[in-house]
Motif scaffolding. Structure first.
Motif, PDB file in Angstrom:
ATOM      1  N   TRP A   1       0.817  -1.209   0.000  1.00 31.68           N
ATOM      2  CA  TRP A   1       0.000   0.000   0.000  1.00 31.68           C
ATOM      3  C   TRP A   1       0.851   1.259   0.000  1.00 31.68           C
ATOM      4  O   TRP A   1       2.006   1.258   0.409  1.00 31.68           O
ATOM      5  CB  TRP A   1      -0.912   0.019   1.239  1.00 31.68           C
ATOM      6  N   GLU A   2       0.229   2.339  -0.436  1.00 33.97           N
ATOM      7  CA  GLU A   2       0.859   3.655  -0.488  1.00 33.97           C
ATOM      8  C   GLU A   2       1.365   4.092   0.889  1.00 33.97           C
ATOM      9  O   GLU A   2       0.764   3.795   1.905  1.00 33.97           O
ATOM     10  CB  GLU A   2      -0.187   4.661  -0.999  1.00 33.97           C
ATOM     11  N   GLY A   3       2.486   4.800   0.875  1.00 35.33           N
ATOM     12  CA  GLY A   3       3.021   5.380   2.107  1.00 35.33           C
ATOM     13  C   GLY A   3       4.284   4.728   2.612  1.00 35.33           C
ATOM     14  O   GLY A   3       4.969   5.282   3.464  1.00 35.33           O
TER      15      GLY A   3
ATOM     16  N   LYS B   1       4.115   6.869  -7.800  1.00 41.40           N
ATOM     17  CA  LYS B   1       3.036   7.595  -8.484  1.00 41.40           C
ATOM     18  C   LYS B   1       1.699   6.859  -8.501  1.00 41.40           C
ATOM     19  O   LYS B   1       0.790   7.237  -9.246  1.00 41.40           O
ATOM     20  CB  LYS B   1       3.454   7.950  -9.922  1.00 41.40           C
ATOM     21  N   LEU B   2       1.561   5.811  -7.696  1.00 42.59           N
ATOM     22  CA  LEU B   2       0.279   5.108  -7.582  1.00 42.59           C
ATOM     23  C   LEU B   2      -0.435   5.606  -6.328  1.00 42.59           C
ATOM     24  O   LEU B   2       0.103   5.504  -5.219  1.00 42.59           O
ATOM     25  CB  LEU B   2       0.487   3.601  -7.502  1.00 42.59           C
ATOM     26  N   SER B   3      -1.637   6.131  -6.491  1.00 48.19           N
ATOM     27  CA  SER B   3      -2.393   6.662  -5.357  1.00 48.19           C
ATOM     28  C   SER B   3      -3.424   5.641  -4.894  1.00 48.19           C
ATOM     29  O   SER B   3      -4.477   5.477  -5.525  1.00 48.19           O
ATOM     30  CB  SER B   3      -3.089   7.967  -5.730  1.00 48.19           C
ATOM     31  N   ASP B   4      -3.133   4.971  -3.798  1.00 48.20           N
ATOM     32  CA  ASP B   4      -4.123   4.071  -3.209  1.00 48.20           C
ATOM     33  C   ASP B   4      -5.228   4.857  -2.508  1.00 48.20           C
ATOM     34  O   ASP B   4      -6.343   4.348  -2.352  1.00 48.20           O
ATOM     35  CB  ASP B   4      -3.456   3.110  -2.222  1.00 48.20           C
ATOM     36  N   VAL B   5      -4.940   6.075  -2.094  1.00 52.46           N
ATOM     37  CA  VAL B   5      -5.982   6.928  -1.537  1.00 52.46           C
ATOM     38  C   VAL B   5      -7.059   7.162  -2.589  1.00 52.46           C
ATOM     39  O   VAL B   5      -8.266   7.046  -2.317  1.00 52.46           O
ATOM     40  CB  VAL B   5      -5.403   8.270  -1.046  1.00 52.46           C
ATOM     41  N   SER B   6      -6.636   7.458  -3.809  1.00 59.08           N
ATOM     42  CA  SER B   6      -7.579   7.644  -4.913  1.00 59.08           C
ATOM     43  C   SER B   6      -8.345   6.358  -5.203  1.00 59.08           C
ATOM     44  O   SER B   6      -9.547   6.382  -5.478  1.00 59.08           O
ATOM     45  CB  SER B   6      -6.839   8.112  -6.165  1.00 59.08           C
ATOM     46  N   PHE B   7      -7.664   5.223  -5.151  1.00 57.44           N
ATOM     47  CA  PHE B   7      -8.319   3.928  -5.360  1.00 57.44           C
ATOM     48  C   PHE B   7      -9.441   3.720  -4.347  1.00 57.44           C
ATOM     49  O   PHE B   7     -10.562   3.318  -4.703  1.00 57.44           O
ATOM     50  CB  PHE B   7      -7.285   2.802  -5.265  1.00 57.44           C
ATOM     51  N   VAL B   8      -9.174   3.989  -3.077  1.00 57.07           N
ATOM     52  CA  VAL B   8     -10.199   3.806  -2.039  1.00 57.07           C
ATOM     53  C   VAL B   8     -11.383   4.734  -2.306  1.00 57.07           C
ATOM     54  O   VAL B   8     -12.547   4.349  -2.163  1.00 57.07           O
ATOM     55  CB  VAL B   8      -9.602   4.055  -0.644  1.00 57.07           C
TER      56      VAL B   8
ATOM     57  N   GLY C   1      -0.327   0.992   8.419  1.00 58.71           N
ATOM     58  CA  GLY C   1       0.338   2.233   8.035  1.00 58.71           C
ATOM     59  C   GLY C   1      -0.473   3.002   7.007  1.00 58.71           C
ATOM     60  O   GLY C   1      -0.579   4.233   7.072  1.00 58.71           O
ATOM     61  N   PHE C   2      -1.075   2.274   6.049  1.00 62.16           N
ATOM     62  CA  PHE C   2      -1.912   2.930   5.043  1.00 62.16           C
ATOM     63  C   PHE C   2      -3.166   3.517   5.682  1.00 62.16           C
ATOM     64  O   PHE C   2      -3.655   4.565   5.252  1.00 62.16           O
ATOM     65  CB  PHE C   2      -2.288   1.939   3.944  1.00 62.16           C
ATOM     66  N   THR C   3      -3.682   2.863   6.717  1.00 61.65           N
ATOM     67  CA  THR C   3      -4.794   3.445   7.467  1.00 61.65           C
ATOM     68  C   THR C   3      -4.396   4.808   8.014  1.00 61.65           C
ATOM     69  O   THR C   3      -5.179   5.769   7.981  1.00 61.65           O
ATOM     70  CB  THR C   3      -5.215   2.505   8.613  1.00 61.65           C
ATOM     71  N   GLY C   4      -3.155   4.912   8.508  1.00 62.90           N
ATOM     72  CA  GLY C   4      -2.638   6.198   8.953  1.00 62.90           C
ATOM     73  C   GLY C   4      -2.489   7.188   7.814  1.00 62.90           C
ATOM     74  O   GLY C   4      -2.750   8.380   7.971  1.00 62.90           O
TER      75      GLY C   4
ATOM     76  N   SER D   1      -0.682  -3.033  14.614  1.00 64.06           N
ATOM     77  CA  SER D   1       0.742  -3.248  14.285  1.00 64.06           C
ATOM     78  C   SER D   1       1.153  -2.377  13.104  1.00 64.06           C
ATOM     79  O   SER D   1       1.834  -2.827  12.184  1.00 64.06           O
ATOM     80  CB  SER D   1       1.002  -4.727  13.980  1.00 64.06           C
ATOM     81  N   GLY D   2       0.727  -1.121  13.127  1.00 63.04           N
ATOM     82  CA  GLY D   2       0.922  -0.240  11.991  1.00 63.04           C
ATOM     83  C   GLY D   2       2.378   0.098  11.707  1.00 63.04           C
ATOM     84  O   GLY D   2       3.174   0.343  12.612  1.00 63.04           O
ATOM     85  N   ALA D   3       2.717   0.111  10.402  1.00 59.87           N
ATOM     86  CA  ALA D   3       4.046   0.526   9.939  1.00 59.87           C
ATOM     87  C   ALA D   3       3.932   1.960   9.447  1.00 59.87           C
ATOM     88  O   ALA D   3       3.589   2.208   8.291  1.00 59.87           O
ATOM     89  CB  ALA D   3       4.528  -0.396   8.822  1.00 59.87           C
ATOM     90  N   PHE D   4       4.229   2.909  10.320  1.00 63.23           N
ATOM     91  CA  PHE D   4       3.968   4.314  10.044  1.00 63.23           C
ATOM     92  C   PHE D   4       5.234   5.009   9.521  1.00 63.23           C
ATOM     93  O   PHE D   4       5.858   5.816  10.219  1.00 63.23           O
ATOM     94  CB  PHE D   4       3.448   5.000  11.304  1.00 63.23           C
TER      95      PHE D   4
END
Length: 413
Positions: A222-224, A231-238, A266-269, A288-291
């Motif tokens: 995931w992005e982040g 240049k891939l936006s997973d935020v836009s995908f969601v 981490g992507f949730t963040g 267990s976020g990877a921030f």
């Protein structure tokens, strides 16, 4: 066909340019209602519903069809319909607003309290019309039924990619009643099936009321993160996926949530820190976020890492983490070439950002510890003693899924 005719009729009625910034100050009229457009500002007021629309004009059209709506705020594809507004304006360059200035259909009243003016619409009106894109009343996708097995579907995103996701319909789902929705994001190298099994949100004994959606990350991430696809936006995908689902299912757009594990945590963040996503997702929970914060590995001071975050509002955030996590260590450190923030530092920054000054530490059974910030426990962190990088399922009698669901049920936009 009916929706197309409504849109066509509305388009014929538009009496002003609705493109910002040139539309600032214009009046937009349709049928028996007129709205004053403001560009680069955000109206204060009570949110009636939140939808994803293609344009500012589509957002105005949604408002014009609901007699309870007296104004909107719009940014990107996020559309907030307002049942009341006041004269408090905040400068927000990416936002546009509109307020009702004339109507023969709804009862308009003005009341003053201190220096604020409030406009309230009629209380007798149809259900809120996320109307142009709402799936309320529609049949479920073929082969699906409430409480039945989940299924895998796909959409083609704006960048031409075929993105897959698993969909689960809860036992209490009814096409006439908007249901809350949870996005679940898997970890690095995992997939949608993994996070479905970890969260157990597709099991009726755990979840009876939330639609569960488990997307697949592009190339299993995931992005982040430093290894994310450039240049891939997973935020836009969601955002696109939610818009797609709104056309198929009866979704309560004020109760959309996000959770994830590891890279998905981490992507949730990342979603929570995004000014657009934080407007259409009500609350967030990472496990267990990877921030990652793009911080150089040397010198690594994990309790001082700058947290890059621009949410549009103070928001609810939960993080669950094991103190024995070897992959994303609880106290931070160098990982994948970056200095990772310690978990206590990352979560406490949410409390500071929200201005949730009150905080509390509670000792839980089995040595677990619960930290909270804010009067309503808007920020929560649970340290699970002895847990590694695994999702907590019956780990010393602690299971994360129900805890996250209980947290989500407290919050809405």
């Amino acid at each position: 066909m009916k929706k197309q005719l409504i849109l066509a009729a509305l388009l014929l009625c538009v009496g002003a340019d609705v493109t910002c910034p040139s539309a600032d100050g214009n009046t937009w009229s349709v049928s028996d209602r007129s709205f004053r457009i403001r560009c680069g500002v955000n109206h204060a007021g009570v949110v009636l519903s939140t939808s994803l629309t293609h344009s500012f004009e589509d957002c105005l059209q949604l408002c014009s069809l609901d007699s309870r709506c007296v104004g909107i705020n719009h940014s990107g594809s996020v559309c907030h319909l307002k049942s009341s507004i006041d004269d408090t304006l905040s400068i927000a360059s990416k936002w546009s607003a509109a307020s009702l200035v004339a109507s023969t259909r709804s009862r308009k009243t003005k009341t003053r309290s201190s220096t604020k003016t409030t406009i309230t619409a009629s209380s007798t009106s149809p259900l809120p019309t996320s109307s142009l894109i709402s799936g309320c009343g529609a049949s479920l996708p073929k082969g699906m039924k409430p409480g039945g097995p989940s299924q895998t579907f796909s959409i083609i995103t704006a960048d031409g990619r075929n993105r897959t996701y698993i969909l689960y319909i809860p036992t209490q789902y009814a096409s006439s009643t908007p249901s809350p929705l949870i996005f679940g994001f898997h970890g690095l190298g995992a997939n949608s099936h993994d996070i479905e099994q970890q969260t157990r949100f597709s099991q009726s004994k755990v979840n009876v009321d939330h639609i569960a959606v488990y997307p697949d990350g592009w190339e299993h991430h995931w992005e982040g993160a430093p290894y994310s696809t450039p240049k891939l936006s997973d935020v836009s995908f969601v955002e696109q996926l939610l818009h797609h689902l709104q056309g198929q299912l009866c979704i309560d757009t004020r109760r959309v949530y996000a959770t994830g594990h590891s890279n998905g945590g981490g992507f949730t963040g990342t979603l929570a820190c995004n000014p657009s996503a934080s407007n259409f997702i009500a609350a967030f929970a990472a496990h267990s976020g990877a921030f990652y914060q793009a911080t150089k590995p040397s010198p690594c001071q994990s309790d001082q890492v700058l947290i890059r975050c621009q949410p549009s509002r103070p928001l609810p955030f939960m993080e669950i983490h094991g103190d024995k996590d070897p992959q994303i260590p609880y106290l931070g450190g160098v990982h994948n070439g970056e200095c990772m923030p310690s978990v206590p530092h990352y979560v406490s920054e949410w409390g500071i950002r929200n201005k949730d000054t009150e905080n509390e530490k509670v000792q839980l059974p089995q040595g677990n510890v619960r930290y909270t910030w804010g009067k309503k426990d808007r920020v929560v962190h649970i340290m699970v003693k002895g847990l590694d990088h695994s999702w907590a399922n019956q780990f010393h009698n602690f299971t994360a899924g129900p805890v996250i669901l209980d947290f989500f049920r407290k919050w809405s936009l």
